[in-house]
Enzyme design. Sequence first.
Site, PDB file in Angstrom:
ATOM      1  N   LYS A   1     -59.797 -13.073  36.223  1.00 48.52           N
ATOM      2  CA  LYS A   1     -59.200 -13.117  37.557  1.00 48.52           C
ATOM      3  C   LYS A   1     -60.128 -13.758  38.583  1.00 48.52           C
ATOM      4  O   LYS A   1     -61.330 -13.876  38.388  1.00 48.52           O
ATOM      5  CB  LYS A   1     -58.744 -11.709  37.972  1.00 48.52           C
ATOM      6  CG  LYS A   1     -57.456 -11.344  37.223  1.00 48.52           C
ATOM      7  CD  LYS A   1     -56.849 -10.040  37.659  1.00 48.52           C
ATOM      8  CE  LYS A   1     -55.539  -9.820  36.879  1.00 48.52           C
ATOM      9  NZ  LYS A   1     -54.978  -8.482  37.152  1.00 48.52           N
TER      10      LYS A   1
ATOM     11  N   ARG B   1     -57.029  -4.565  29.916  1.00 48.11           N
ATOM     12  CA  ARG B   1     -56.082  -5.641  29.596  1.00 48.11           C
ATOM     13  C   ARG B   1     -56.843  -6.967  29.608  1.00 48.11           C
ATOM     14  O   ARG B   1     -57.359  -7.363  30.651  1.00 48.11           O
ATOM     15  CB  ARG B   1     -54.944  -5.634  30.626  1.00 48.11           C
ATOM     16  CG  ARG B   1     -53.879  -6.693  30.408  1.00 48.11           C
ATOM     17  CD  ARG B   1     -52.785  -6.569  31.477  1.00 48.11           C
ATOM     18  NE  ARG B   1     -51.757  -7.572  31.298  1.00 48.11           N
ATOM     19  CZ  ARG B   1     -51.808  -8.807  31.777  1.00 48.11           C
ATOM     20  NH1 ARG B   1     -52.848  -9.184  32.517  1.00 48.11           N
ATOM     21  NH2 ARG B   1     -50.829  -9.656  31.559  1.00 48.11           N
TER      22      ARG B   1
HETATM   23  C1  8Y4 Z   1     -56.370 -15.985  35.121  1.00 52.03           C
HETATM   24  C2  8Y4 Z   1     -55.597 -15.376  34.171  1.00 52.03           C
HETATM   25  C3  8Y4 Z   1     -56.255 -15.615  36.424  1.00 52.03           C
HETATM   26  C4  8Y4 Z   1     -54.695 -14.398  34.542  1.00 52.03           C
HETATM   27  C5  8Y4 Z   1     -55.348 -14.660  36.790  1.00 52.03           C
HETATM   28  C6  8Y4 Z   1     -54.576 -14.037  35.850  1.00 52.03           C
HETATM   29  C7  8Y4 Z   1     -52.173  -7.187  35.381  1.00 52.03           C
HETATM   30  C8  8Y4 Z   1     -50.954  -6.963  34.736  1.00 52.03           C
HETATM   31  C9  8Y4 Z   1     -51.175  -9.072  35.168  1.00 52.03           C
HETATM   32  C10 8Y4 Z   1     -53.007  -6.078  35.655  1.00 52.03           C
HETATM   33  C11 8Y4 Z   1     -51.317  -4.710  34.600  1.00 52.03           C
HETATM   34  C12 8Y4 Z   1     -53.110 -12.108  35.552  1.00 52.03           C
HETATM   35  C13 8Y4 Z   1     -49.037  -8.378  34.032  1.00 52.03           C
HETATM   36  C14 8Y4 Z   1     -52.044 -11.442  36.310  1.00 52.03           C
HETATM   37  N1  8Y4 Z   1     -52.304  -8.520  35.633  1.00 52.03           N
HETATM   38  N2  8Y4 Z   1     -50.520  -5.749  34.346  1.00 52.03           N
HETATM   39  N3  8Y4 Z   1     -50.343  -8.159  34.614  1.00 52.03           N
HETATM   40  N4  8Y4 Z   1     -52.527  -4.862  35.252  1.00 52.03           N
HETATM   41  N5  8Y4 Z   1     -50.936  -3.499  34.234  1.00 52.03           N
HETATM   42  N6  8Y4 Z   1     -53.665 -13.109  36.271  1.00 52.03           N
HETATM   43  O1  8Y4 Z   1     -54.085  -6.155  36.253  1.00 52.03           O
HETATM   44  O2  8Y4 Z   1     -53.416 -11.804  34.438  1.00 52.03           O
HETATM   45  S1  8Y4 Z   1     -50.759 -10.757  35.256  1.00 52.03           S
END
Ligand code: 8Y4
Length: 257
Positions: free
Chosen positions: A203, A237
């Site tokens: 992130k 996660r």
């Molecule tokens: C790079 C890769 C930059 C991915 C940003 C991202 C969470 C989640 C997501 C979380 C739970 C993400 C579906 C966002 N984040 N579910 N989901 N908790 N429970 N962004 O933190 O991965 S998606």
Amino acid sequence: MGIVNVTPDSFSDGGLHASAAAAIAHAEKLLSQGAHILDIGGESSRPGAEGVSVEEELLRVLPVIRALRDFPVPIAVDTVKPDVMRAAIDAGASMINDIKALQAPGAVDIVAASDAAVCLMHMQGEPRSMQLNPAYGDVVGEVGSFLGGRAAAAMAAGIGRERIVIDPGFGFGKSVDDNFDLLARLDDICRLGFPVLAGLSRKSMLGAATGKPVGDRASASVAAAVLALERGATIIRVHDVAETVDALGVFNALTRR
Ligand code: 8Y4
């Protein structure tokens, strides 16, 4: 918890069948690397992302859930839509991962009527606009009281406390400082008495701390995972399962002493 995206834009251009096949192959790889849970998502919840219809989301996730249902790990489905929750549970999912914490009308009752577990996540605002102007007085206090309130609503509807996981929602309507305040005080969130899931993988808060682009954040993600574990998170996660499983081995070797 290993992340399995089933979104055609994450893969080249082979359409839905290719997306499902790629997602299933990716899930098998994460399982071989030691994932304990797989999180299947058919709608991008990244900042600025557009939504998809129930029909489109089901076309994406159902073939993947059906292919994975006999794997020796629980299957979580990342969705905010009650109709998708019901169909996913019927197809074999055993956990709903809801970034809107079952706030959609009917969502609580669908989970209550099943045996599925649920992850209740905090988000300020909506995915499309949540990063424009995040604002809190006391971010840890506000996130904690939201999660406590959603867990109480879930239990009042008949979801047993042993089925509930909570998550502060790193990156969902939070500044970099808010995210690090939440990580620093994740033990306060754990004190609510539910297992805590932390999603820090790749992130932007890790980009802010390292200056690295999203593709070069694996080490930062592992460091963040260990810090979350140390503060009491029990589900992490991640994209980089093999690296995180090694870190968890070291953490557990220390914690058992
Ligand atoms: C790079 C890769 C930059 C991915 C940003 C991202 C969470 C989640 C997501 C979380 C739970 C993400 C579906 C966002 N984040 N579910 N989901 N908790 N429970 N962004 O933190 O991965 S998606």
